[in-house]
Design an enzyme around this catalytic site. Structure first.
Site, PDB file in Angstrom:
ATOM      1  CG  ASN A   7      -0.248  97.483 -32.982  1.00 39.58           C
ATOM      2  OD1 ASN A   7       0.542  97.517 -33.903  1.00 39.58           O
ATOM      3  ND2 ASN A   7       0.008  97.395 -31.530  1.00 39.58           N
ATOM      4  NE  ARG A  86       3.444 100.326 -32.627  1.00 34.22           N
ATOM      5  CZ  ARG A  86       4.407  99.324 -32.518  1.00 34.22           C
ATOM      6  NH1 ARG A  86       3.713  98.107 -33.207  1.00 34.22           N
ATOM      7  NH2 ARG A  86       5.302  99.367 -32.025  1.00 34.22           N
ATOM      8  CG  HIS A 174       7.677 100.233 -26.788  1.00 28.99           C
ATOM      9  ND1 HIS A 174       8.780  99.321 -26.261  1.00 28.99           N
ATOM     10  CD2 HIS A 174       6.948  99.526 -27.685  1.00 28.99           C
ATOM     11  CE1 HIS A 174       8.747  98.158 -26.713  1.00 28.99           C
ATOM     12  NE2 HIS A 174       7.594  98.224 -27.646  1.00 28.99           N
ATOM     13  CG  HIS A 202       6.220  98.674 -23.336  1.00 32.05           C
ATOM     14  ND1 HIS A 202       4.952  99.122 -23.684  1.00 32.05           N
ATOM     15  CD2 HIS A 202       6.385  97.638 -23.898  1.00 32.05           C
ATOM     16  CE1 HIS A 202       4.311  98.338 -24.672  1.00 32.05           C
ATOM     17  NE2 HIS A 202       5.264  97.376 -24.792  1.00 32.05           N
ATOM     18  CG  LEU A 203       9.458  95.304 -18.492  1.00 36.64           C
ATOM     19  CD1 LEU A 203       9.664  94.725 -17.077  1.00 36.64           C
ATOM     20  CD2 LEU A 203      10.559  95.698 -19.012  1.00 36.64           C
ATOM     21  CG  ASN A 205       8.247  89.462 -28.518  1.00 38.97           C
ATOM     22  OD1 ASN A 205       9.003  88.617 -28.329  1.00 38.97           O
ATOM     23  ND2 ASN A 205       8.318  90.006 -29.785  1.00 38.97           N
ATOM     24  N   GLY A 206       8.920  93.255 -27.021  1.00 37.16           N
ATOM     25  CA  GLY A 206       9.656  94.218 -27.252  1.00 37.16           C
ATOM     26  C   GLY A 206       9.698  95.133 -25.988  1.00 37.16           C
ATOM     27  NE  ARG A 235      12.924  93.808 -31.060  1.00 35.55           N
ATOM     28  CZ  ARG A 235      11.607  94.616 -31.259  1.00 35.55           C
ATOM     29  NH1 ARG A 235      11.987  95.741 -31.654  1.00 35.55           N
ATOM     30  NH2 ARG A 235      10.609  94.255 -30.994  1.00 35.55           N
ATOM     31  CG  ASP A 276       5.760  83.062 -23.797  1.00 37.25           C
ATOM     32  OD1 ASP A 276       5.748  83.542 -22.730  1.00 37.25           O
ATOM     33  OD2 ASP A 276       4.625  82.761 -24.322  1.00 37.25           O
ATOM     34  CG  MET A 277       9.470  86.469 -18.642  1.00 39.10           C
ATOM     35  SD  MET A 277      11.032  86.207 -18.402  1.00 39.10           S
ATOM     36  CE  MET A 277      11.699  87.552 -19.006  1.00 39.10           C
ATOM     37  NE  ARG A 278       2.848  83.714 -21.786  1.00 45.21           N
ATOM     38  CZ  ARG A 278       1.749  83.786 -22.795  1.00 45.21           C
ATOM     39  NH1 ARG A 278       0.607  83.924 -22.376  1.00 45.21           N
ATOM     40  NH2 ARG A 278       2.270  83.929 -24.037  1.00 45.21           N
ATOM     41  N   GLY A 326       5.416  93.047 -17.825  1.00 41.80           N
ATOM     42  CA  GLY A 326       5.460  94.174 -16.616  1.00 41.80           C
ATOM     43  C   GLY A 326       3.959  94.137 -15.899  1.00 41.80           C
ATOM     44  CD  GLU A 381       1.660 100.170 -27.483  1.00 42.84           C
ATOM     45  OE1 GLU A 381       2.750 100.702 -28.259  1.00 42.84           O
ATOM     46  OE2 GLU A 381       1.414  98.858 -27.480  1.00 42.84           O
TER      47      GLU A 381
END
Length: 601
Positions: A7, A86, A174, A202-203, A205-206, A235, A276-278, A326, A381
């Site tokens: 990937n 991929r 995805h 699918h949660l 960065n994308g 995005r 970054d969600m963290r 997710g 994936e």
């Protein structure tokens, strides 16, 4: 069979080696090696090999791929049979795992304008891998392929025809992740995938949502490019197209600058400065108002798509979380699910907090007694790519086999209660003309089918009686009636719309109105000859029809007394220009696994 999977991205390279039997359950595939090179900089990059982290001097993708052979040798990994890649965008052309010949690579490169951040890196990954392993076959698996089953009403933008003719349409991405999630959820729930209405979230960065109705993607949140849909790391997701003109007029921005900002400076990064969600969740807990707003926006957008997709499918059986956020953020899962109790969806706090994903697990985290099941599973994936490449290499398509094609006009199947309501107490239908399928016949009686817009008189009744009334029409018939009938397999009637049937003794309003999905009744001897089993899907090529075409993903029903023939409706017959007897050629679709996913452990 041992498959190396790449990937390749502009700033990272993830790779894995898998030993697999293409027919085995997904969670039984052996992951031999897992590696990555992340955050390429002039000074080097981060590495992770089977969980051991480190640093390497590699500054870009090409150098990193060139280093992979030595990494595998150092870890005792050898004996590769093929390499799977991929590929982000395959357009409408690539529907399955495809060997990457020079001609195919040219077609992939031509799709770069649709995925400018992804396809170039994917192409470079293939080129570099071919230089390292010149004797190994290289295969591509496409993020867009799973979504090509979506109906035109989900993929068509309401824009001028010239734009649509130029290729402007929704594709979705995805797909490999959503396909894996659907199959893994069916295994975990020990349920036939064809019986499930799923939403995959699918949660990462994308981020994207996908409505998977009875095994097929029917809608997805990403569109022509990966920009549409949910809020992502960099995005924005859904955005009014008028923003382009507004930004040009007000800020003097040109298209290239706007696109660059939408791809790299928007989403969580645009709202908070961090993608970054963290980081965002940590700042929100400390009282940062921007971070708090970003989390609310992120969760709201996802929750809105869940409601929309549940409505599109006529209900929801399971919601599955995957991707980095997710999988790892119990609080985000909770935020997204709160308020969806009206759908029968509610989380259990303790199960949500301790979801263990080790070994491709897919634990359930819904509250006990909740109607909608909620699962979490690690996106796999690379595993799915390995599975598809292995299946394509192990099972080349057999030679086409001829099969008769029958055109099925609108008709009804009645249950005993409907017969009495339409024709009177104690009435029995009069068997008339026998049909090709043994034991089936057309009754001498007829009924009227009536909708809010129109009606059809003297509609045929097919016997024998069934345990539930079913009304089969074509797509054009459904518009004439004024009712949106779903495409369903015969007998799959839950959640179908109501229609009125009128007979000489009375009328009834009944559900069961469907557009029958094309299918093949097949005798076991013919199934053995063609190399297919009950529940398989096949392609049927009508090369001899007036308008030659191929019907894809046709379900095979193997029945002991069946007369082998394919059934299509009048719209499909008109599309092929069929006016009388015709034959098609059956080619088993060996890249589509039978959708009867049952757990073996």
């Amino acid at each position: 069979m041992r498959i190396l999977v790449f990937n390749a991205g502009s700033s990272s390279l993830k790779f894995g080696v898998f030993d697999l039997d293409p027919g085995a359950p997904l969670n039984r595939t052996r992951h031999v090696f897992k590696g990555s090179f992340d955050r390429f900089t002039p000074g080097g990059c981060d590495t992770s090999f089977n969980g051991t982290r480190g640093r390497a001097p590699h500054a870009d993708l090409g150098v990193a791929i060139a280093a992979v052979p030595q990494v595998l040798t150092d870890h005792g990994v050898e004996g590769l049979d093929a390499i799977g890649h991929r590929i982000a965008h395959g357009g409408a052309r690539f529907t399955e795992a495809t060997e990457l010949t020079p001609e195919v690579m040219e077609q992939i490169a031509a799709l770069t304008p649709l995925a400018p951040l992804h396809n170039p890196a994917n192409v470079e990954g293939v080129t570099r891998a071919r230089a390292c392993w010149p004797d190994l076959p290289q295969w591509g698996v496409f993020d867009t392929a799973f979504h090509l089953s979506q109906p035109a009403r989900a993929t068509t933008y309401a824009v001028p025809k010239a734009w649509r003719d130029a290729g402007l349409r929704r594709f979705g991405f995805h797909g490999t992740s959503h396909k894996y999630v659907a199959r893994r959820a069916a295994e975990a729930l020990d349920t036939d995938l064809r019986e499930l209405r799923l939403i995959s979230l699918h949660l990462g960065n994308g981020a994207s949502a996908c409505a998977i109705n009875r095994g097929q993607s029917i809608d997805s949140s990403m569109g022509l490019t990966p920009l549409e849909g949910l809020v992502m790391g960099t995005r924005p997701g859904d955005l009014d197209p008028g923003a382009f003109g507004y930004l040009h007029r007000e800020l003097g921005l040109e298209i290239d600058a706007i696109e660059a900002a939408l791809n790299g400076e928007s989403g969580l990064k645009g709202l908070t400065g961090s993608s970054d969600m963290r980081d965002v969740e940590a700042r929100a807990a400390e009282g940062d108002a921007e971070a708090q707003a970003a989390i609310n926006i992120y969760a709201y957008r996802a929750r809105k798509y869940i409601g929309a997709y549940a409505a599109a499918m006529g209900g929801l059986d399971a919601l599955v979380f995957t991707g980095g956020i997710g999988e790892n953020s119990p609080s985000m899962r909770r935020r997204i699910c709160d308020g969806l109790e009206f759908l029968g969806l509610k989380l259990d706090h303790d199960r949500n907090m301790v979801a263990d994903l080790e070994g491709y697990a897919a634990p359930q985290i819904q509250a006990y007694g909740a109607r909608v099941q909620v699962l979490v599973t690690e996106t796999a994936e690379q595993l799915m790519i390995a599975q598809e490449v292995g299946a394509a290499r192990k099972s080349p398509k057999p030679a086409p086999q001829p099969i008769p094609v029958a055109v099925s006009a609108r008709h009804v199947h009645l249950d005993a209660a409907a017969v009495e309501a339409l024709f009177g107490p104690g009435y029995e239908l009069t068997p008339g003309k026998p049909l090709r399928q043994p034991g089936n016949w057309a009754a001498a009686e007829r009924v009227t089918v009536e909708g809010p817009k129109g009606r059809f008189d003297r509609v045929a009744i097919l016997g024998p009686l069934r345990n539930r009334t079913q009304v089969e029409v074509s797509r054009t018939d459904s518009f004439a009636l004024g009712i949106d009938a779903p495409v369903r397999q015969s007998g799959d009637l839950d959640g179908t719309p109501h229609v009125r049937l009128v007979g000489p003794a009375g009328s009834i309003d009944t559900d069961g109105l469907i557009i029958a999905a094309r299918h093949i009744h097949m005798h076991p001897d013919d199934a053995a000859r063609m190399g297919v089993e009950d529940g398989d899907t096949v392609d049927v090529n009508l090369s001899h029809a007036a308008r030659a075409l191929t019907f894809a993903q046709v379900l095979v029903r193997v029945q002991p007394q069946a007369f082998t023939e394919m059934h299509i409706d009048t719209d499909e017959a008109n599309a092929a220009g069929i006016t009388g007897h015709t034959e098609g050629e059956v080619v088993p679709d060996m890249h589509v696994t039978t959708l009867t996913a049952k757990s073996t452990g």
